[in-house]
Design a protein around this motif. Structure first.
Motif, PDB file in Angstrom:
ATOM      1  N   MET A  55      32.570  40.953  40.800  1.00  0.00           N
ATOM      2  CA  MET A  55      33.699  41.714  40.743  1.00  0.00           C
ATOM      3  C   MET A  55      33.936  42.160  42.084  1.00  0.00           C
ATOM      4  O   MET A  55      35.270  42.071  42.518  1.00  0.00           O
ATOM      5  N   LEU A  56      33.002  42.506  42.609  1.00  0.00           N
ATOM      6  CA  LEU A  56      33.317  43.097  44.084  1.00  0.00           C
ATOM      7  C   LEU A  56      33.796  42.153  45.145  1.00  0.00           C
ATOM      8  O   LEU A  56      34.438  42.378  45.625  1.00  0.00           O
ATOM      9  N   ALA A  57      33.056  40.866  44.707  1.00  0.00           N
ATOM     10  CA  ALA A  57      33.352  39.675  45.591  1.00  0.00           C
ATOM     11  C   ALA A  57      34.771  39.153  45.623  1.00  0.00           C
ATOM     12  O   ALA A  57      35.715  38.930  46.540  1.00  0.00           O
ATOM     13  N   ILE A  58      35.307  39.285  44.409  1.00  0.00           N
ATOM     14  CA  ILE A  58      36.668  38.791  44.040  1.00  0.00           C
ATOM     15  C   ILE A  58      37.567  39.783  44.595  1.00  0.00           C
ATOM     16  O   ILE A  58      38.894  39.554  45.041  1.00  0.00           O
ATOM     17  N   ALA A  59      37.248  41.161  44.351  1.00  0.00           N
ATOM     18  CA  ALA A  59      38.116  42.127  45.021  1.00  0.00           C
ATOM     19  C   ALA A  59      38.383  41.993  46.573  1.00  0.00           C
ATOM     20  O   ALA A  59      39.151  42.226  47.415  1.00  0.00           O
ATOM     21  N   LEU A  60      36.926  41.672  47.318  1.00  0.00           N
ATOM     22  CA  LEU A  60      37.051  41.538  48.541  1.00  0.00           C
ATOM     23  C   LEU A  60      37.741  40.238  49.038  1.00  0.00           C
ATOM     24  O   LEU A  60      38.521  40.312  50.102  1.00  0.00           O
ATOM     25  N   ALA A  61      37.699  39.215  48.195  1.00  0.00           N
ATOM     26  CA  ALA A  61      38.184  37.792  48.522  1.00  0.00           C
ATOM     27  C   ALA A  61      39.888  38.220  48.511  1.00  0.00           C
ATOM     28  O   ALA A  61      40.881  37.524  49.050  1.00  0.00           O
ATOM     29  N   TYR A  62      40.354  38.934  47.459  1.00  0.00           N
ATOM     30  CA  TYR A  62      41.798  39.418  47.413  1.00  0.00           C
ATOM     31  C   TYR A  62      42.157  39.990  48.768  1.00  0.00           C
ATOM     32  O   TYR A  62      43.410  39.533  49.299  1.00  0.00           O
ATOM     33  N   LEU A  63      41.465  41.027  49.263  1.00  0.00           N
ATOM     34  CA  LEU A  63      41.790  41.700  50.510  1.00  0.00           C
ATOM     35  C   LEU A  63      41.862  40.821  51.668  1.00  0.00           C
ATOM     36  O   LEU A  63      42.738  40.747  52.462  1.00  0.00           O
TER      37      LEU A  63
END
Length: 423
Positions: free
Chosen positions: A83-91
């Motif tokens: 989930m953290l990786a996907i959040a960073l991917a969005y940024l």
């Protein structure tokens, strides 16, 4: 942090900060000045990729890490890290611009990650559904269509998304021209790919083989399976461990699934007690005697904790089907002073009660307390004493309540362990 052991804290620290650091440093040194304005977004994307790779590695169930922090913690880190990786991917996506196949592969990867995240939160994140009842209700309704094996295969589409990210980066010329960075980037990818492929080859060709020799009901929706190893096996199984099994020749039972060992495994035979909670555990009750079984194990933190405190009394606290690994401990540790607290919502839920009471009558170092209904709203003061290791299993509410109270009463977190099986 109070509930976490030193090894859990170190694991989080290494995963979140230490492993991505070489890529961050290489990027900082080699990134062309032309891209300074978007350097933060580029760095964020790089960290996201490393975390995605680490999530894949954790999915291989590394046994060395299981013995340090336990598979429940590994799967929890796997889920949160994704989930953290996907959040960073969005940024990263919002902070950079691209075109052509660079943009297309990035968008495909992000959309696939996002869709799989939503699916996995319902069907693969037991640590979440066990704590959020509406999500658990939704999962049970949809399991009619989305069986365990199908969910596992859908979850594996994350590998396609990671591959798309890898291609996305290889198409960016200024990234591939950064020699140190791209060597590290490719090296991380090759290592995780190798670990994943090795685990898959082992699951297909290297697991211990056994044969189902008996299956019998012990109560409503609860069956005992006996599996005999066909030949010498390299499994290291200890009292309180659990194993992953599958039936490679039976439809809907071909994916590995975890179950606790009931016996102490001294004669090449393992006994499992399985309650039919999910589609796999219900289907396994209808497997035919003589069926081929593959076994992967052992897993679990009970034995390493017991070895860390060899002179401690053991206080075992469990409920319902959580009694299974505790019986293995009581059988496998005949010279250890043990106190058992075992409860269930109903009388019928107190499986193996007679056997436990017989065992206690034969040993003066085993004390058992068995009752219908919850034991304590608060842990009695006489249970808070030095030189005691507390091992917990069973329902989430029971495990969390005892764990919280013991820690709040000053018991060191290294002497309290809850083996959660809702993942």
């Amino acid at each position: 942090m109070k509930k976490m052991t030193v090894w859990q804290i170190l694991t989080w620290g290494v995963i979140l900060f230490v492993i991505p650091l070489p890529l961050v440093q290489a990027m900082a040194v080699e990134l062309p000045s032309l891209y300074t304005s978007t350097s933060l977004a580029i760095q964020i994307g790089s960290i996201a990729y490393v975390w995605m790779l680490l999530a894949v590695y954790l999915a291989t169930k590394p046994k060395w890490l299981d013995r340090l922090i336990g598979l429940p913690s590994i799967y929890f880190i796997h889920g949160v890290l994704s989930m953290l990786a996907i959040a960073l991917a969005y940024l990263h996506k919002e902070g950079t611009s691209s075109y052509g196949w660079i943009k297309t592969t990035g968008n495909w990867a992000f959309d696939l990650f996002w869709g799989l995240l939503v699916y996995s939160l319902v069907f693969m994140a037991g640590w979440l559904t066990s704590r959020f009842k509406p999500l658990l209700w939704l999962k049970k309704q949809l399991e009619i269509l989305f069986k365990h094996e199908l969910s596992v295969w859908i979850h594996r589409l994350n590998l396609i998304a990671v591959l798309l990210v890898f291609i996305h980066v290889q198409l960016i010329s200024y990234i591939t021209n950064m020699t140190i960075y791209i060597w590290l980037f490719n090296g991380y990818t090759i290592f995780v790919t190798g670990a994943y492929l090795l685990q898959k080859l082992r699951s297909r060709y290297g697991l211990a083989q056994g044969k189902l020799t008996a299956i019998q009901p012990i109560s409503a929706n609860f069956y005992e399976l006996t599996i005999q190893f066909k030949s010498h096996h390299a499994l290291k199984l200890y009292p309180g461990d659990y194993v992953f099994i599958n039936f490679p020749n039976i439809d809907h039972l071909k994916e590995l699934h975890p179950f606790s060992i009931l016996n102490s495994v001294v004669d090449g035979t393992i006994t499992l007690a399985i309650r039919g909670d999910g589609d796999f555990s219900r289907a396994v009750q209808h497997a035919k005697v003589g069926s081929k079984v593959l076994i992967d194990g052992g897993y679990g933190r009970f034995n390493p904790i017991i070895k860390q405190h060899p002179d401690d009394e053991l206080v075992l606290v469990t409920g319902g089907s959580g009694i299974v690994p505790m019986i293995s401990l009581m059988r496998g540790l005949p010279n250890r002073r043990i106190t058992l607290y075992y409860s269930a919502h109903s009388k019928a839920g107190l499986i193996y009660q007679q056997e436990i009471e017989t065992l206690a009558a034969q040993r003066n170092n085993l004390t058992v307390h068995i009752q219908q209904g919850r034991f304590f709203r608060s842990v009695p003061r006489d249970l808070i004493r030095p030189n005691v290791t507390y091992l917990l299993s069973g329902p989430l509410a029971l495990g969390q309540s005892w764990q919280k109270q013991l820690l709040n009463n000053g018991i060191n977190e290294e002497r309290v362990y809850y083996e959660e099986f809702s993942w």
